[in-house]
Design an enzyme around this catalytic site. Structure first.
Site, PDB file in Angstrom:
ATOM      1  N   ARG A   9      18.031  12.477  58.846  1.00 49.49           N
ATOM      2  CA  ARG A   9      17.255  11.830  59.912  1.00 49.49           C
ATOM      3  C   ARG A   9      16.113  10.989  59.337  1.00 49.49           C
ATOM      4  O   ARG A   9      15.629  10.053  59.963  1.00 49.49           O
ATOM      5  CB  ARG A   9      16.704  12.878  60.878  1.00 49.49           C
TER       6      ARG A   9
ATOM      7  N   LYS B  28      21.498  -8.801  67.957  1.00 46.59           N
ATOM      8  CA  LYS B  28      21.732 -10.243  68.163  1.00 46.59           C
ATOM      9  C   LYS B  28      21.923 -10.966  66.839  1.00 46.59           C
ATOM     10  O   LYS B  28      22.880 -10.704  66.133  1.00 46.59           O
ATOM     11  CB  LYS B  28      20.582 -10.842  68.971  1.00 46.59           C
TER      12      LYS B  28
END
Ligand SMILES: Cc1ncc(COP(=O)(O)O)c(CNNC(=O)CNC(=O)c2ccccc2[N+](=O)[O-])c1O
Length: 387
Positions: free
Chosen positions: A55, A205
């Site tokens: 993590r 994007k």
């Protein structure tokens, strides 16, 4: 180092890559240690890119995080499973119950939904403001205002904000300035040179650039990095090394892709602007776009995403325009190599603090890397279907 050379080298420390050009895809949950001493060292440095637990990251995430930090010009970059997660976690890192935030009225719809449906439950109040409010933002700042959130340009209606001016006023009142810089990416707008404290990228994007990864980043200044990093960890935010490897690959062509998207989109925007059925082109590089003067002053280039508004029309004519395209596919997101189109009949429904001055439908185009003549031919036929 010049920008394009920085793009090629970002994140390629030998710490992560060894003698290989690219970082490894290092997948991990458990990291094992040979001694208590080694385990204590890793525990003490678990927030400083020392292998400790999945993590906290592995070489792949350390390399990508470094790459974004270098490109953005920040002190550190936290990674999230989506752009929306980057936005929500960045805001949550700097507010608590009883606080107030200022949110630009033209923010991406899920950003608004988070404010209205989650922050309210936490007792955090949101005031939406006009993207072009200027100095009058001062009147909206209260004693408990902690965050000023900007999205410039707005990803649907393209208003460009006076980021340095708003940031200056926000800092005079002790607010943290968070900018969703997805449209420009750090290639075309350097956030920390314009007063931003936290820069958000929906890496989904242009950073990834191939419509195949969901990913978000939040990059902070030295002053804000410890708090952002700690809150990102406390919220359990982590990302897949496989996705990060693809995003790192995306970074290497970000500069050249943006230039091609910009070239193609400007040609298409000029074609759209001369159409008699178009009222206004909302492209930051066009004088017709609100805040164009700030684009000229602060931005280093544009990309493939812009919108336009028809002079007249309705849901039925908009549907006829959108359906039947050969190259412009209907779909959410943008920033990949493919051309996309979405239509919105009622922009006013997506805002609450400002009046949308048009009644006719809006179309948002993402101009991809196809041959621009094919794209214009596609639009020619779509305009003929529109009536
Ligand atoms: C500026 C900006 N910032 C964050 C995100 C979220 O990124 P994520 O998709 O990785 O979570 C995005 C994602 N963008 N996605 C889109 O623009 C898809 N289009 C829409 O959501 C949409 C569709 C119809 C009407 C209005 C909108 N809209 O963008 O508001 C973004 O544009």
């Amino acid at each position: 180092m010049k920008k394009q050379t920085k793009i090629v080298n970002a994140g390629r420390s030998k710490k992560w890559t060894g003698n290989v050009v690219n970082p490894p895809v290092e997948r991990a949950s458990t990291v094992v240690f040979d001694s208590i001493k080694e385990m204590k060292h890793a525990t003490a440095n678990r927030g400083n890119q020392v292998l400790f637990y999945g993590r906290r990251g592995t070489s792949t995430s350390f390399a990508f995080s470094d790459a974004m930090t270098e490109l953005e010009g920040g002190a550190g970059c936290a990674l999230y499973p989506s752009g929306t997660a980057a936005i929500t976690n960045a805001i949550l890192s700097f507010v608590e119950t009883g606080d107030h935030i200022l949110m630009v009225d033209t923010a991406y719809e899920p950003t608004r939904d988070f404010c209205d449906k989650v922050l309210t439950k936490l007792g955090i109040e949101t005031t939406y403001y006009d993207p072009l409010i200027g100095d009058n933002i001062t009147e909206l700042i209260k004693d408990n205002t902690k965050v000023l959130f900007l999205e410039s340009p707005g990803s649907l209606t393209m208003e460009v904000q006076d980021v340095p001016r708003l940031a200056k006023i926000a800092h005079e009142h002790g607010c943290v300035v968070i900018l969703d810089n997805t449209w420009a990416s750090p290639i075309n707008f350097q956030p920390f040179e314009h007063g931003v404290d936290i820069s958000i990228q929906a890496a989904t994007k242009y950073v990834v650039g191939h419509s195949d990864v969901m990913l978000g980043t939040a990059t902070a200044t030295k002053a804000h990095w410890p708090q952002l990093r700690e809150n990102s960890y406390l919220m359990g935010q982590c990302t897949s090394p496989d996705d990060l490897y693809l995003a790192m690959r995306g970074i290497r062509t970000l500069g050249v892709r943006l230039k091609q998207h910009e070239h193609n989109a400007l040609k298409v925007a000029h074609y759209v602007a001369q159409r008699n059925d178009v009222d206004v082109v909302l492209h930051p590089a066009f004088e017709s776009c609100p805040g164009h003067q700030y684009f000229k002053r602060d931005f280093l280039g544009s990309n493939g995403l812009f919108s336009f508004v028809f002079k007249s029309g309705n849901a039925k004519s908009l549907e006829a325009f959108l359906e039947g395209m050969e190259h412009f596919k209907m779909g959410y997101s943008w920033g990949g190599f493919e051309s996309l189109v979405i239509g919105v009949n009622n922009v006013q429904n997506l805002r609450s603090a400002t009046k949308w001055p048009y009644d006719a439908p809006l179309v948002r185009l993402h101009i991809g890397l196809e041959d621009v003549d094919d794209l214009i031919e596609d639009l020619d036929k779509a305009f003929d279907r529109f009536h």
